[in-house]
Design an enzyme around this catalytic site. Structure first.
Site, PDB file in Angstrom:
ATOM      1  CG  ASP A 158      36.410 -35.567   6.741  1.00 51.20           C
ATOM      2  OD1 ASP A 158      35.405 -35.918   6.108  1.00 51.20           O
ATOM      3  OD2 ASP A 158      36.611 -35.870   7.931  1.00 51.20           O
ATOM      4  CG  ASP A 165      30.761 -34.154   4.147  1.00 52.74           C
ATOM      5  OD1 ASP A 165      30.936 -35.014   3.252  1.00 52.74           O
ATOM      6  OD2 ASP A 165      30.475 -34.447   5.319  1.00 52.74           O
ATOM      7  CE  LYS A 184      44.615 -20.519   7.962  1.00 56.64           C
ATOM      8  NZ  LYS A 184      43.720 -19.435   7.506  1.00 56.64           N
ATOM      9  CG  ASP A 210      41.020 -18.994   5.322  1.00 56.27           C
ATOM     10  OD1 ASP A 210      41.777 -19.504   4.478  1.00 56.27           O
ATOM     11  OD2 ASP A 210      41.353 -17.999   5.995  1.00 56.27           O
ATOM     12  CE1 TYR A 250      40.622 -35.666  10.611  1.00 55.57           C
ATOM     13  CE2 TYR A 250      39.835 -36.854   8.699  1.00 55.57           C
ATOM     14  CZ  TYR A 250      39.740 -35.791   9.569  1.00 55.57           C
ATOM     15  OH  TYR A 250      38.742 -34.863   9.403  1.00 55.57           O
TER      16      TYR A 250
END
Ligand code: NAD
Length: 360
Positions: A249, A253, A193, A225, A143
């Site tokens: 992020d 959620d 990852k 994942d 980001y």
């Protein structure tokens, strides 16, 4: 003790939920012998209306002069993406986080006992309990990396976003996670990852070094994942989950959703020196603003986090959380969490009931 708190009431339901949180702060002050003084700080759409920009000059300095910052929510259709950046509320949110150096975002996802029925997962999964803390790196990664968009000869437009992490950035968020785990059930799950990304391999090597140092804390690596899958299969296995900005992020959620309502979930953003910023995870809910319908619990639980993480007042934090649980156990519900057939109560009444439980 005397604590000074910056209040960013913001837009939409922000002023209503912050109003109830202030009542709770005062109730705790009365019960435990603290005084809280407040400094109102203008930020968001309301600041654009008042002074022409969403992040008025001097905002960070005002906040830095306080011991903690409580934010309601900002934003609304009136200050949409057609407006220049300096008038948009989101610009102000990013700016305040950056100026206060808030690199760690803490989002607990806990299924409150009286709300077990709101959990969308299987009954036997919910019954095991969910009580995890997502620790998301907030100021690095993709980001904030270099981005580019350019024309190619044969493939049309192409765009790139660079994900970069330094050992220093990884170590400081990692330490936060291990320290938090020591205050909880002493388990850290680090999400990456590493089978694909170089940044993740660096992330993992730093985390392994910290895991040796914090040998009293149980540690595991989880691929992102797999983590997304485990959060809906068996979220009860997690205590502290630490991860980089973009993975965090998305996963935070997902973790929120397994606990039911958006109106119940608090968050904290903290750095090393400046005051921490505490806010509900929900937005300004313009659809119900000014109607005494907003659930103030997420903001009230953000106050509990402020007690725990900025003021080191765990008994006061427990008192707020227990008061919320007691009011929910008595069956009181705002409209967003009311089961069919239950008459909902308003924002103010919910705040009053929680204050009454705190005062005993
Ligand atoms: P939202 O969280 O404001 O609302 C989503 C839905 O949840 C709405 O139906 C709303 O009524 C309901 N809801 C949210 N909080 C509630 C509460 N406390 N009690 C009862 N119901 C509640 O998300 P959105 O509609 O996508 O965004 C509205 C505005 O808020 C946008 O301008 C967005 O940019 C902004 N926003 C701000 C923040 C922030 O200030 N940190 C975060 C997210 C969104």
């Amino acid at each position: 003790m005397n604590y000074k708190i910056a209040l960013i009431r913001g837009d939409g339901i922000g002023p209503e939920v912050v109003g109830e949180a202030v009542k709770v702060l005062n109730a705790v002050g009365e019960k435990f012998g603290h005084t809280f003084t407040y400094e109102d700080v203008l930020l968001g759409g309301c600041a654009t209306d008042a002074v022409g920009k969403s992040y008025p000059d001097g905002t960070a300095e005002k906040c830095k002069a306080c011991d903690a910052v409580l934010l309601g929510a900002v934003g609304g259709p009136k200050w949409g993406s057609d407006k220049p950046a300096e008038q948009r509320p989101e610009t102000a949110l990013l700016a305040i986080r950056k100026d206060l150096g808030l690199y760690a975002n803490l989002r607990p996802a806990a299924l409150r006992p009286a709300m077990a029925d709101a959990c969308p997962l299987k009954k036997e999964t919910a019954e095991k309990g969910i009580d995890l803390m997502m620790v998301r790196e907030l100021t690095g990664g993709i980001y904030f990396g270099k981005r580019d968009k350019y024309e190619t000869e044969d493939r049309g437009l192409e765009a790139t976003d660079l994900m970069a992490y330094s050992e220093k950035e990884i170590e400081r968020i990692g330490r936060r996670a291990f320290e938090l785990a020591r205050l909880r059930r002493k388990k850290v799950s680090s999400v990456d990852k590493a089978n694909v990304l170089e940044t993740s391999r660096l992330w993992r090597s730093v985390m392994h070094r910290l895991a040796e140092e914090y040998s009293d804390v149980q540690y595991e690596d989880v691929l992102v994942d797999n983590c997304a899958m485990q959060l809906v299969r068996d979220p009860g296995q997690f205590d502290v989950v630490v991860t980089e900005n973009m993975f965090g992020d998305i996963l935070s959620d997902e973790a929120s959703m397994v606990t039911g309502s958006i109106g119940l979930l608090p968050s904290a953003s903290i750095g090393d020196t400046a005051p921490g910023l505490y806010e509900p995870i929900h937005g300004s809910a313009p659809d119900i603003a000014g109607q005494d319908k907003a659930n103030p619990i997420a903001t009230i639980l953000s106050v509990a986090m402020m007690f725990r993480y900025s003021f080191q007042l765990p008994a006061e934090a427990d008192a707020v959380e227990q008061a919320v649980d007691a009011v929910l156990a008595d069956g009181w519900r705002t409209a967003d969490i009311a089961e069919p057939g239950v008459t909902p109560i308003g924002t103010k009444q919910m705040g009053d009931l929680i204050c009454a439980k705190i005062k005993g």
